[in-house]
Write an enzyme that holds these catalytic residues in place. Sequence first.
Site, PDB file in Angstrom:
ATOM      1  N   LYS A  51      -3.412  -4.418  -2.990  1.00 15.94           N
ATOM      2  CA  LYS A  51      -4.377  -3.595  -2.253  1.00 15.94           C
ATOM      3  C   LYS A  51      -5.793  -3.996  -2.654  1.00 15.94           C
ATOM      4  CE  LYS A  51      -5.172   1.312  -1.088  1.00 15.94           C
ATOM      5  NZ  LYS A  51      -4.735   2.717  -1.380  1.00 15.94           N
ATOM      6  N   SER A  65      -3.690   5.535   2.722  1.00 16.88           N
ATOM      7  CA  SER A  65      -4.700   4.491   2.765  1.00 16.88           C
ATOM      8  C   SER A  65      -4.153   3.087   2.490  1.00 16.88           C
ATOM      9  CB  SER A  65      -5.788   4.793   1.738  1.00 16.88           C
ATOM     10  OG  SER A  65      -5.257   4.727   0.429  1.00 16.88           O
ATOM     11  N   SER A 101      -1.094   8.199  -0.286  1.00 20.24           N
ATOM     12  CA  SER A 101      -1.529   6.897   0.232  1.00 20.24           C
ATOM     13  C   SER A 101      -0.538   5.750   0.057  1.00 20.24           C
ATOM     14  CB  SER A 101      -2.872   6.510  -0.391  1.00 20.24           C
ATOM     15  OG  SER A 101      -3.904   7.252   0.209  1.00 20.24           O
TER      16      SER A 101
END
Lengths: 483, 477, 94
Positions: free
Chosen positions: B68, B143, B167
């Site tokens: 990420k 997210s 997320s």
Amino acid sequence: MSTLTTTVPETREYEPVIGLEIHVQLSTRTKMFCGCELSFGDAPNVHTCPVCLGLPGTLPVVNARAVHFGLMIGMALGCELAPRSIFHRKNYFYPDLPKGYQVSQYDVPLCGPGHLGDVRIHRVHMEEDAAKLVHAGESGRIHGSDSSVVDFNRGGTPLVEIVTEPDVRSAEQAREWLGLLRTTLRQLGVSDVNMDEGSLRCDANVSIRPAGSATLGVKTELKNMNSFRYLERGVRAEIERQEGLLRAGEAIVQETLHFDPVSGALSPLRSKEEAHDYRYFPEPDLVPVVLTEEMLSAARDALPELPATRAGRYERDLGLSPDRARQLAHRADLAQFYEAALGDGVDPVSLANWLGDDLVARIGDADPATSKVEPRALAALAALVAGKKVNSGAARQVLDKLVAEGGDPAQIVEAEGLGAVGGSDELRPVVQEALAAHADAAEKIRGGNPKAIGPIIGFVMKQTQGRADGGEVTRLVREELGL
Amino acid sequence: MSELIDLSAAAAAAGVQAGDVDPEELFEAYRDRAARDDLGAFTWVAEEAPASHGAHERPLAGVPLGVKDLFCTTGIPSQAGSKILEGYRPPYTATVVRQLEEAGARVLGKTNQDEFAMGSSNENSAFGPVLNPWDRDRVPGGSSGGSAAAVAAGLVPWALGTDTGGSIRQPASLCGIVGLKPTYGSVSRYGMIAFASSLDQAGPLTRDVRDAALLFRHMVGQDPCDSTSLAYPEGVRLPEREDLRGIRLGVPEELTRSEEGGEIEPGVLASFHESLARAQELGATVEPCRLPHAPHALSAYYLIAPAEASSNLARFDGVRYGLRVEGDDGLAGMYTATRAAGFGDEVKRRIMLGTYALSSGYYDAYYGTALKVRTKISEDFSAAFERFDFVVTPTSPTVAFRLGEKTGDPLSMYLNDFCTVPMSLAGIPAISIPNGLSDGLPTGFQIAGPAFSENRLLDVAHALEKSIGFDGSAARR
Amino acid sequence: MIDRAQVTHVARLARLELTEEEIERMTRELSAVLDHVEKVTELDLEGVPPTSHVVDVVNALRPDEPRASLPREAALASAPDAADEGFRVPSPGA
Ligand SMILES: [Mg+2]
Ligand SMILES: [Zn+2]
């Protein structure tokens, strides 16, 4: 000499009420929350890392020695120690604050109430220092606007903030007390406590009230008093300013003032954040500090004898007067010199007087260890006087010589022929000579006016180059006159 | 080539170790797919395979890893999906990424995300939205949307994500993959660009439960750089279990009824109940349980997380890194202009919300109260775990929604976290596994357990996964 | 509920420059969110201790041992305006 206890209010009408906030840089090896080494005066931005630059993703980790030093300070100031204390974030924007918040302690500080001398301590808490903002003048880049440059070497240096209760009543007392605090911290070895290098910084909250009144007046905060003298001058100036306002029937506004030591002027400081709202909340990146027996005993074992304790010992065990004891104990250098000079055959009280009055009068604030006078020499001198080997007048000449060139008092007495003219057999002829030379004075004495002895003693001293012992001369005069 | 892509990460690693799979060929096969990514899943893809340094001899055998964007990686763009960090290349690497590299993982790319992990649709990225490989008109969730989409689409075998209020779990659910949010403190946060420090946890997004266990095994550990990290109490096992005999599952009424906030789509609820039936077939007991304060979790979360975020994001001030925009009013102007230009709408919204919640006069009513609710929620879970081994819920109340469907209404977007936020506040582990399709779109089944119960959690997830038999290959075409 | 004045005050605290349109929208959106989250204030939480950490770790202390600092170039590498061996900013006074 002025003391902590006997300061008198500077004005009869108004009583100053002063509280101090002191920031102390701890002399750990590394910063509060990262492994960067502490530095002073190094080239800019060579002591930084992702943590103290506040790079995204970094986290603080508490320096164990900073906590240890914090505990030593708390113990030295007789503070209550919080079994469990936590860190908070103090949020505000400023270029010297890389994270946009300062990690500090808020409602649960490491140390609670305590006292030093006759001033109560409100709290002692730990935090991190800000970086240094250096004005760089016209930047050219933004037309017509000045720019500054940030140096993060200092950013993250461990600090303790010591906050007193408003117990100080005069500018002198403020200076005196800060001196005591500095000595205490220096003896703890937790800081350089150097005001011009910024490792000791003092702000003062000043208000005044009608003498005797119990209510507090509006207070102002004084910053930038980066020397003991400036602290005293700044506080005095502010007290006078406030008195002036009140006398003129004007109100005192709560504000932060900057003291300009050059002009002696006090000017309002432009505030860091127009809207003051620090939005304190518990620092989620740090866990509580919970005092263990190991931490406590380590701090306890590291404590040296502190000025207050030492002063008590001088009074109790050595019989010094309270003022003398405090004078020597509150200045580490004097205390060390004094204890080096003590020894058998030396009277602690007269030695203390020779050190605290005569030597200090000659070398001022300098550390006596750096003077030419050896502790043993001062002790020997005190002993010579006590043993009537020299009179005090001559002894002061010896001390002058010691300060100028050092050496051994006995030898100086010998060399300079300052030894007291001892036995009556040596002195009696001179006295008889004097009586003959001042028959009129002799008459007056016989007539019952002892004061008339002056000229006779003067004559004897002149003959003996001041080496005669005044008491002995008087005795012989009365003997000769059959009194 | 395609059979390489069909291998799970664990199988690929085993293949490399057995000499059946060439690690370079494996890496290149994925690098090639990632380079042709048309989902917007990546913000950066390696030009070439990083030097292996004998990686293939280590446990993770050089198998490529998606990371990420918000994990700091030395010299590689780490932008947290934000314009304010566009092009930022950190001088250090996040502890968890370093640990995985030391275990033999090789970073294939950085994955797209909602800006500073604030969002549930990945539409808040400064680098564009991510498309859901099951339906490109729909969001992948957020997210960690880039990681979820990339794993689901087979652009990378597995990926790192972070979970603050859901997320990892919610995008895993919307993309039909496995997502594990570990116990808070079990994985170091050092080098993770912070959203909400007391909630953020890194975790794996993988195709199956065994992969999740394998990656997690090398993520855990106490980190001297993270004061809130702990030593994981036991080794992480690869799950084998295929039955649920003796397992007691609690179904919290508050999170599984169709009511205010908790509006769970019928299709999602239906597949949830199917899996409950399977669990019983496998030997588990399934009973309703109570989490009385769970309905308030969302409120507490949307006070606590923004409050911490408002402070965490104060460092983006145009002084030391990232975007700077000169204003007309000296320093103050530079600050406000930089932050106005660098932050997106959702980030500004949360900074405002959090600053307000902490501001004088409101702290007690908002932030202070939220911290107390957090206590009650932890107590609710402790009570539930006295009667049950695990608590189970749907992961997301809905399947993947259409791009732009909720961007106009922040609150409706926040409601996506309804089922995932309570576990985050309690700091306990929770996993989402694919739970079949509803109208052709994946749904997720969430299992939550007590702190540090990951081994048992993964066992149960593994058994259910086998029984559900979800086939995600359609998304990899 | 939050009103326009509060929004502008909070924006100032947060160092965010908001356009007129943003202030309007922010006031609307934040009010909606606050109306929802304010429900927690109705709970009876008398005597409930706050939770700011979920992990019960204490005394995560670091030995006072130096670790290498960054070379200045590395520290300044990402600075928008590096000058005079430091990070240049408009003067706070300016
Ligand atoms: Mg302070
Ligand atoms: Zn550092």
